[in-house]
Design an enzyme around this catalytic site. Structure first.
Site, PDB file in Angstrom:
ATOM      1  N   HIS A 146       0.853  -1.195   0.000  1.00  0.00           N
ATOM      2  CA  HIS A 146       0.000   0.000   0.000  1.00  0.00           C
ATOM      3  C   HIS A 146       0.888   1.245   0.000  1.00  0.00           C
ATOM      4  CE1 HIS A 146       0.741  -0.566   4.310  1.00  0.00           C
ATOM      5  NE2 HIS A 146       0.186   0.599   4.610  1.00  0.00           N
ATOM      6  N   HIS A 154       1.357   3.938   1.978  1.00  0.00           N
ATOM      7  CA  HIS A 154       1.902   4.679   3.126  1.00  0.00           C
ATOM      8  C   HIS A 154       3.436   4.750   3.054  1.00  0.00           C
ATOM      9  CE1 HIS A 154      -1.950   4.005   5.727  1.00  0.00           C
ATOM     10  NE2 HIS A 154      -2.021   5.097   4.986  1.00  0.00           N
ATOM     11  N   ASP A 174       5.768   4.613   5.168  1.00  0.00           N
ATOM     12  CA  ASP A 174       6.555   3.622   5.925  1.00  0.00           C
ATOM     13  C   ASP A 174       6.593   2.263   5.213  1.00  0.00           C
ATOM     14  OD1 ASP A 174       3.752   3.440   6.785  1.00  0.00           O
ATOM     15  OD2 ASP A 174       4.445   2.012   8.294  1.00  0.00           O
ATOM     16  N   HIS A 175       5.965   2.192   4.030  1.00  0.00           N
ATOM     17  CA  HIS A 175       6.015   0.970   3.215  1.00  0.00           C
ATOM     18  C   HIS A 175       6.522   1.228   1.803  1.00  0.00           C
ATOM     19  CE1 HIS A 175       3.657  -1.373   6.196  1.00  0.00           C
ATOM     20  NE2 HIS A 175       3.331  -0.140   6.542  1.00  0.00           N
ATOM     21  N   HIS A 227      -7.523  -0.884   5.391  1.00  0.00           N
ATOM     22  CA  HIS A 227      -6.533   0.031   5.980  1.00  0.00           C
ATOM     23  C   HIS A 227      -6.359   1.214   5.022  1.00  0.00           C
ATOM     24  CE1 HIS A 227      -2.895   1.226   8.139  1.00  0.00           C
ATOM     25  NE2 HIS A 227      -2.194   1.144   7.033  1.00  0.00           N
ATOM     26  N   ASP A 280      -0.280  -3.888   6.116  1.00  0.00           N
ATOM     27  CA  ASP A 280      -0.944  -3.433   7.342  1.00  0.00           C
ATOM     28  C   ASP A 280      -2.413  -3.854   7.395  1.00  0.00           C
ATOM     29  OD1 ASP A 280       1.440  -2.249   7.990  1.00  0.00           O
ATOM     30  OD2 ASP A 280       0.721  -0.177   7.837  1.00  0.00           O
ATOM     31  N   HIS A 335       4.496  -4.834  10.417  1.00  0.00           N
ATOM     32  CA  HIS A 335       5.051  -4.258  11.650  1.00  0.00           C
ATOM     33  C   HIS A 335       5.256  -5.318  12.731  1.00  0.00           C
ATOM     34  CE1 HIS A 335       4.452   0.107  10.715  1.00  0.00           C
ATOM     35  NE2 HIS A 335       3.488  -0.370   9.942  1.00  0.00           N
TER      36      HIS A 335
HETATM   37 FE    FE Z   1       2.600   0.732   8.269  1.00  0.00          FE
HETATM   38 ZN    ZN Z   2      -0.033   1.571   6.573  1.00  0.00          ZN
END
Ligand code: FE
Ligand code: ZN
Length: 266
Positions: free
Chosen positions: A54, A56, A58-59, A112, A129, A168
């Site tokens: 996805h 985001h 952080d990915h 998400h 996530d 995570h």
């Molecule tokens: Fe994340």
């Molecule tokens: Zn995420």
């Protein structure tokens, strides 16, 4: 199939999927460059694809730098072309991709985010996530209906032995919450013991984490037995929800939504 778990940011997992037959590799969900490049170089593999579950950051923040360095295309859900960094190739439910001789099928699991996918290999699923060990992602762009469909109509149909590689290292706090709504679940109690034992090895810097500190992967079978978001029929979970959120209807979607709201404020 060889899977490398690379600790990134504070508690993220970046994965390297390696096909030993061809030495080809794919990167899954990279937010930063250095630890990923270090592992790629240590292994001497040839990166041929960058995969995002996805959009985001952080990915996906490291996608453009990795794509340029290795000359590799970047894959993500087709409608997220505008917001996945470095995006070149759109995927939809049922599409397949290959890593050397390994094959994965795409599952569309929005909730998400609207454009969330999973990469499903025969024995391993990379689910970002959406599904965490003993938990699920927050509903930033989706509804309880969508999360229920993702977890209990799609991911739950994968084989019990399939390993779950999530985005995570949240397992310990997830299990603590899960026990608050299903304290009598023996398998969950046992999971708390094993997760605490693994996390007792954890140092202060996630970047230095070794395999012995990691609770991921679990399996689909383990999640179905312990994850409160995959257990909306559990009488104990329904009773906990009724106690903490009186008047909640007992259908699966309402229970999942109520458990998610309880987790948001846990
Ligand atoms: Fe994340
Ligand atoms: Zn995420």
């Amino acid at each position: 199939m060889q899977i490398e778990r690379i600790p990134t940011l504070r508690d993220n997992y970046t994965y390297l999927i390696v096909d030993p037959a061809t030495n080809e590799a794919a990167v899954v969900d990279a937010p930063e460059v250095d630890p990923v490049v270090d592992r790629i170089e240590a292994l001497g593999v040839k990166v041929t694809k960058i995969l995002s579950t996805h959009h985001h950051p952080d990915h996906s923040a490291a996608n453009p730098a990795l794509a340029q360095r290795y000359g590799a295309p970047v894959y993500g859900y087709v409608s997220d072309a505008h917001r996945i960094p470095g995006f070149t190739h759109g995927l939809e439910e049922g599409d397949t991709i290959s890593v050397g001789e390994l094959q994965a099928e795409i599952l569309f699991i929005p909730a998400h985010t609207r454009g969330h996918i999973a990469y499903v290999f025969p024995d391993a699923v990379f689910c970002g996530d959406t599904l965490f060990s003993a938990g699920c992602g927050r509903l930033f762009e989706g509804t309880p209906e969508m999360m229920h469909a993702a977890l209990n109509e799609k991911l739950s149909r994968l084989p019990d032995h399939a390993r779950v590689y999530c985005g995570h290292e949240y397992t310990e706090s997830n299990v603590r919450f899960a026990l608050s709504v299903e304290p009598g679940n023996r398998q969950l109690q046992a999971k708390m013991d094993s997760v605490r034992a693994i996390r007792a090895h954890a140092g202060s810097n996630w970047h230095d984490a070794e395999d012995v500190e990691m609770t991921v992967p679990s399996t689909i079978g383990e999640e179905k037995a312990t994850n409160p978001f995959m257990r909306p029929n559990s009488p104990e979970i329904i009773a906990s929800v009724q106690m903490q959120a009186p008047g909640t209807p007992t259908d699966d979607v309402s229970i999942l939504g109520a458990v998610r709201r309880l987790k948001d404020s846990f």
